[in-house]
Enzyme design. Structure first.
Site: not given
Length: 298
Positions: A137, A166
């Site tokens: 992320y 992400k």
């Protein structure tokens, strides 16, 4: 392990509070609503879930509730399990795996500003601690720490269960560059404003804030794009423009929780300090934009 395992339309769940505690009943209802409206996975205890102000027990409870509600459905649980302390991130990853989560979302360490080598070793330790899929992320605007393209690719190639990233940096060029150098990687949009650009440039899913409110529309947008029906995907994306914009008029998750409260989807508009309710002006703006959308409540 199949690295394609958790993709599609995913929701970064809010965490509803009531009288200072996690409102577990509302939380369960919100997850059921996601299941009923075509979402592929839910993400408990992430940024949108105010993980930074959850106690360790609350964080784990949110994961457990999500797993229990999604059990027996097609909806997967990608548990928020990041920390700026590697040992704590490992403990959370192990907990999530042991309690039935399908995968781990692990935010880049914040505040302590690790080097790229430190980031590599951090994520490698997490990946080696569990055999479930791990999604990196990258959100430098919040963490103050950027996972470089080279580090992301090296982790993807060296760690079997790290299946993608992400991306919430807002940098489309970086996203395109990632896929140009490693087309097998699962690139997931982490910003609703750029869901369509990422999906139309090879992305394989979204982790959406807006889908708390409009899961059916985010699901449709995502699946049209994955089926390469970009005309229909863009049409939905254009319809979402105003709501996506207003839902980030203040720091996430303040606007989305406000919208959920206005829609009657949560009983109480509560935040944990230092987050607080929106200004009166922004509350009114959110309310005005929402009049244009048909929100399906409980």
């Amino acid at each position: 392990m199949d690295k394609n395992i958790i993709i599609g339309a995913m929701t970064a769940l809010i965490t509803p509070f009531k009288n200072g505690k996690v409102d577990e009943q509302s939380y369960a209802r919100l997850i059921k609503r996601q299941i009923e409206n075509g979402i592929d996975a839910v993400v408990p205890a992430g940024t949108t879930g105010e993980s930074a102000t959850l106690t360790h027990e609350e964080h784990r409870t949110c994961i457990e509730i999500a797993v229990e509600i999604c059990k027996g459905t097609k909806v997967k649980v990608l548990a928020g399990a990041g920390s700026n302390a590697t040992h704590e991130a490992v403990d959370l990853a192990k907990f999530a795996k042991e309690h039935g989560a399908d995968g781990i979302l692990s935010v880049a360490p914040y505040y302590n500003k690790p080097t790229q080598q430190g980031l590599y070793e951090h994520y490698k330790a997490i990946a080696q601690s569990v055999d479930t899929p791990v999604l990196l992320y990258n959100v430098p605007g919040r963490t103050g720490c950027e996972i470089s393209t080279d580090t992301i690719i090296k982790l993807f190639r060296d760690c079997e269960n790290i299946y993608g990233v992400k991306e919430a940096s807002g940098n489309i060029d970086k996203c395109v560059d990632l896929l140009a150098h490693e087309p097998r990687m699962m690139l997931i949009s982490g910003e609703d404003a750029i869901n369509y650009p990422i999906l139309s440039n090879g992305g394989k899913g979204v982790i959406s804030v807006t889908s708390n409110l409009l899961p059916d529309m985010i699901s449709a947008l995502t699946h049209f794009a994955l089926d390469e029906n970009y005309k229909e995907a863009k049409k939905i994306n254009d319809e979402l423009y105003n709501i996506n914009k207003i839902l980030f008029c203040e720091s996430n998750p303040i606007p989305i929780k406000t919208a959920m409260y206005i829609a009657g989807l949560i009983e109480s508009l509560e935040f944990r300090l230092p987050l607080c309710s929106p200004s009166k002006e922004n509350f009114a703006k959110i309310e005005e934009v929402m009049k244009k959308y048909k929100i399906k409540g409980f």
